[in-house]
Design an enzyme around this catalytic site. Sequence first.
Site, mmCIF file in Angstrom:
data_model
loop_
_atom_site.group_PDB
_atom_site.id
_atom_site.type_symbol
_atom_site.label_atom_id
_atom_site.label_comp_id
_atom_site.label_asym_id
_atom_site.label_seq_id
_atom_site.Cartn_x
_atom_site.Cartn_y
_atom_site.Cartn_z
ATOM 1 N N GLU A 1 0.816 -1.217 0.000
ATOM 2 C CA GLU A 1 0.000 0.000 0.000
ATOM 3 C C GLU A 1 0.850 1.267 0.000
ATOM 4 O OE1 GLU A 1 -3.545 2.254 2.566
ATOM 5 O OE2 GLU A 1 -2.842 0.295 3.217
ATOM 6 N N LYS B 1 -2.392 -2.025 -3.242
ATOM 7 C CA LYS B 1 -3.443 -1.151 -2.692
ATOM 8 C C LYS B 1 -3.004 0.307 -2.879
ATOM 9 C CE LYS B 1 -6.242 -0.038 1.369
ATOM 10 N NZ LYS B 1 -6.796 -0.455 2.665
#
Length: 346
Positions: free
Chosen positions: A179, A221
């Site tokens: 992420e 992500k």
Amino acid sequence: MSNYAQELRETAQAMVAPGKGILAMDESNGTCNKRFEKLGIPATEDRRRAYRELILTTPKLSEFVSGAILFDETIRQSSKSGVPFTEVMKTAGLIIGIKVDTGAKDLAGCPEEKVTEGLDGLRDRVAEYYKMGARFAKWRAVITIGEGIPSSTCIEANAHALARYAALCQEGGLVPIVEPEVLIDGNHTIERCYEVTDETLQVVFNQLRLNKVPLDQIILKPSMVISGLACPTQAGVEQVAEMTIKCLRNNVPVTVPGVAFLSGGQTYEQSSAHLNTMNLKYGSLYPWRVTFSYARAIQQPALDHWRGDDANIPAAQQILYHRAKLNGAASLGQYTPDMEKAPVSV
């Protein structure tokens, strides 16, 4: 190569199964308490436990949610009737995920910039979480756009940490959610966001390769390419979708199974509309599944309704289910704004 390679590939595919996304409910106790305080909910372990039970026991949640990312406190908690949340999730058909970073800290020599910590002792933590039933993990890097930043120092430091985390997770049997969040805060244009996101993804994937991370066993992500919240000119839904997909196509290898966006400060409707337009208009152009890994964009309306009162749980769960359903539709390019008004029923 990890002994878990086949299991990791299968888990990664299941996390981004068609029509499903990932629920991010891994906010730290401090963040959770702040949200509670705003609504007058007591900031206690019992109320946090009750809130997390509300989410995890929402009927039929697994129709639109493949798994949920938990905080360390949550993975060790149980339902009111004494059933461990890990068992509650398995019964509900939800894959267990766990946040393993220890937060973004000031990056030495780089004012206004952060680096995410948590590599020390991570191998042992991964082993413990795997034994507890976790099958994927999350580590969030934070990139800030501002005057003269981000620096290449910040991007490199965060990308390197993300790659080392990913390698350790795969070694221990957890699919790493990678992420790199380019924050929406600031007055930057969508074009500036594109430049920073492009550079960040380029460096992240270089580091993943250098650290020998098999890309068919991760989930990306990212944040969307979007105008800064304080930018006087806000890009529309079509432009956000077009520029985000262009950026991903330039940087995300075809072997990555899925891209699960964070909502990062967007409204509930915006995060659904942007995801929907990407899949509706560009779905035939990319090889990976494009879905959601939202936190507030799914949970906040339910939290606002619950307000710590257990009498409100059934209605709050219906609200949560409804938001999950809308984002499940968006992940297939089937969301329409009219669905926002649809009656909520489970």
